[in-house]
Design a protein around this motif. Structure first.
Motif, PDB file in Angstrom:
ATOM      1  N   ASP A 160       0.852  -1.257  -0.092  1.00  0.00           N
ATOM      2  CA  ASP A 160       0.281  -0.011   0.041  1.00  0.00           C
ATOM      3  C   ASP A 160       0.889   1.402  -0.181  1.00  0.00           C
ATOM      4  O   ASP A 160       1.350   1.723   1.021  1.00  0.00           O
ATOM      5  N   SER A 161       1.146   1.827  -0.987  1.00  0.00           N
ATOM      6  CA  SER A 161       2.058   2.800  -1.168  1.00  0.00           C
ATOM      7  C   SER A 161       1.539   4.066  -2.068  1.00  0.00           C
ATOM      8  O   SER A 161       0.682   4.075  -2.735  1.00  0.00           O
ATOM      9  N   ARG A 162       2.204   5.221  -1.622  1.00  0.00           N
ATOM     10  CA  ARG A 162       1.836   6.628  -2.066  1.00  0.00           C
ATOM     11  C   ARG A 162       3.005   7.105  -2.652  1.00  0.00           C
ATOM     12  O   ARG A 162       3.922   7.171  -1.820  1.00  0.00           O
ATOM     13  N   LEU A 163       3.293   7.269  -4.068  1.00  0.00           N
ATOM     14  CA  LEU A 163       4.367   7.634  -4.507  1.00  0.00           C
ATOM     15  C   LEU A 163       4.313   9.446  -4.985  1.00  0.00           C
ATOM     16  O   LEU A 163       3.413   9.484  -5.811  1.00  0.00           O
ATOM     17  N   GLU A 164       5.331  10.181  -4.448  1.00  0.00           N
ATOM     18  CA  GLU A 164       5.226  11.508  -4.850  1.00  0.00           C
ATOM     19  C   GLU A 164       6.391  11.895  -5.773  1.00  0.00           C
ATOM     20  O   GLU A 164       7.523  11.669  -4.970  1.00  0.00           O
ATOM     21  N   ILE A 165       6.264  12.346  -6.773  1.00  0.00           N
ATOM     22  CA  ILE A 165       7.439  12.748  -7.688  1.00  0.00           C
ATOM     23  C   ILE A 165       7.412  14.244  -7.939  1.00  0.00           C
ATOM     24  O   ILE A 165       6.424  14.694  -8.497  1.00  0.00           O
ATOM     25  N   VAL A 166       8.310  15.094  -7.282  1.00  0.00           N
ATOM     26  CA  VAL A 166       8.209  16.517  -7.400  1.00  0.00           C
ATOM     27  C   VAL A 166       9.405  17.008  -8.307  1.00  0.00           C
ATOM     28  O   VAL A 166      10.398  16.170  -8.670  1.00  0.00           O
ATOM     29  N   PRO A 167       9.179  18.359  -9.001  1.00  0.00           N
ATOM     30  CA  PRO A 167      10.026  18.721  -9.900  1.00  0.00           C
ATOM     31  C   PRO A 167      11.289  18.930  -9.285  1.00  0.00           C
ATOM     32  O   PRO A 167      11.219  19.069  -7.906  1.00  0.00           O
ATOM     33  N   GLY A 168      12.551  19.188  -9.890  1.00  0.00           N
ATOM     34  CA  GLY A 168      13.726  19.520  -9.346  1.00  0.00           C
ATOM     35  C   GLY A 168      14.525  18.381  -8.932  1.00  0.00           C
ATOM     36  O   GLY A 168      14.508  17.236  -9.416  1.00  0.00           O
ATOM     37  N   THR A 169      15.666  18.816  -8.024  1.00  0.00           N
ATOM     38  CA  THR A 169      16.821  17.717  -7.763  1.00  0.00           C
ATOM     39  C   THR A 169      16.791  17.771  -6.202  1.00  0.00           C
ATOM     40  O   THR A 169      17.669  17.196  -5.742  1.00  0.00           O
ATOM     41  N   ALA A 170      15.753  18.321  -5.413  1.00  0.00           N
ATOM     42  CA  ALA A 170      15.936  18.219  -4.087  1.00  0.00           C
ATOM     43  C   ALA A 170      16.079  16.604  -3.468  1.00  0.00           C
ATOM     44  O   ALA A 170      15.547  15.807  -3.793  1.00  0.00           O
ATOM     45  N   ASP A 171      16.926  16.539  -2.395  1.00  0.00           N
ATOM     46  CA  ASP A 171      17.246  15.196  -2.071  1.00  0.00           C
ATOM     47  C   ASP A 171      17.126  14.864  -0.417  1.00  0.00           C
ATOM     48  O   ASP A 171      17.284  15.835   0.245  1.00  0.00           O
ATOM     49  N   GLY A 172      16.575  13.913  -0.237  1.00  0.00           N
ATOM     50  CA  GLY A 172      16.370  13.348   1.010  1.00  0.00           C
ATOM     51  C   GLY A 172      15.452  14.303   2.094  1.00  0.00           C
ATOM     52  O   GLY A 172      14.431  14.823   1.386  1.00  0.00           O
ATOM     53  N   ALA A 173      15.941  14.770   3.124  1.00  0.00           N
ATOM     54  CA  ALA A 173      15.161  15.527   4.018  1.00  0.00           C
ATOM     55  C   ALA A 173      14.937  16.903   3.502  1.00  0.00           C
ATOM     56  O   ALA A 173      14.016  17.800   3.799  1.00  0.00           O
ATOM     57  N   GLU A 174      15.629  17.354   2.440  1.00  0.00           N
ATOM     58  CA  GLU A 174      15.697  18.396   1.793  1.00  0.00           C
ATOM     59  C   GLU A 174      14.370  18.692   1.131  1.00  0.00           C
ATOM     60  O   GLU A 174      13.755  19.957   1.107  1.00  0.00           O
ATOM     61  N   LEU A 175      13.466  17.596   1.053  1.00  0.00           N
ATOM     62  CA  LEU A 175      12.454  17.533   0.207  1.00  0.00           C
ATOM     63  C   LEU A 175      11.423  18.145   1.108  1.00  0.00           C
ATOM     64  O   LEU A 175      10.343  18.773   0.761  1.00  0.00           O
ATOM     65  N   THR A 176      11.504  18.264   2.441  1.00  0.00           N
ATOM     66  CA  THR A 176      10.515  18.502   3.431  1.00  0.00           C
ATOM     67  C   THR A 176      10.696  20.384   3.607  1.00  0.00           C
ATOM     68  O   THR A 176      10.044  20.846   4.628  1.00  0.00           O
TER      69      THR A 176
END
Length: 229
Positions: A153-169
């Protein structure tokens, strides 16, 4: 001994594990919001040295941090990680008691640091929802897709750019999505549940104080009456 920081309180715990080279500070904006939502949040730093079995400590530290949350009275946990921290959280998911969900930011599918860090096998072994996020132009986008595809049971979020790891938050929209997922996987205590114990303690204190006052009044000698009469 690994370093950590605890925010909030309660029986619903969120475990945040940074990736290699990330500091605890990377998680703070999200951690503060989760604590405000009514969760006990533990941020911990994994250690990079090798243990005698030839494996890194990432998975061992995740399990140790989960045990610390349980020691602090958390009975349910959402485990979150970034990079190697995400891989470690997924790989050890089956061994986290009370696990309700996984938040995996830029996870590796499998690392070269022993079978303990096999995120694909880890998410396949548990029946909990997973939130997987990765930047579109990140080199790990394919591996993140693989991890999400292995989860039941997964939810995949693909966002624009190159942010990595915790940087996404660092993006408020991503923080809100993670918070919404955590609330769905592990609903926080209601206002009444959060304040029932403190309020009951105050009420008990007032009752005891009232009883003491009444006893003092009943044992006070009336004016004009001697103690021997």
């Amino acid at each position: 001994m690994s370093r950590g920081l605890v925010l909030g309180s309660g029986s619903s715990g969120v475990l945040l594990t940074p990736g290699t080279g990330e500091s605890l500070c990377a998680w703070l904006p999200l951690a503060r919001r989760l604590a405000d939502d009514g969760y006990q949040v533990l941020l911990h730093q994994t250690r990079a040295e090798v243990v005698p079995r030839g494996e890194y400590r990432y998975g061992l530290d995740v399990m140790g941090a989960a045990r610390e949350l349980h020691r602090r009275d958390a009975t349910s946990i959402v485990a979150a990680g970034a990079g190697t921290g995400a891989t470690a959280a997924a790989a050890t998911a089956e061994r986290i008691s009370g696990l309700k969900g996984l938040v995996l930011l830029t996870p590796f599918a499998v690392t070269g640091q022993g079978t303990e860090l096999d995120a694909v096998a880890g998410v396949r072994a548990v029946e909990v929802p997973s939130f997987v996020a990765v930047a579109q132009d990140d080199a790990m986008a394919g591996e993140a897709r693989e991890v999400a595809g292995a989860a039941s049971d997964s939810r995949l979020e693909i966002v624009p750019g190159t942010a990595d790891g915790a940087e996404l938050t660092q993006d408020s929209a991503m923080r809100d999505k993670v918070r919404a997922f955590v609330r769905e996987a592990m609903p926080p205590r209601t206002f009444i549940e959060r304040w029932a114990l403190p309020i009951s303690g105050v009420v008990l204190l007032l009752v005891v104080a009232g009883v003491v006052v009444l006893r003092r009044r009943n044992t006070t000698t009336p004016p004009g009456v001697s103690a021997d009469s």
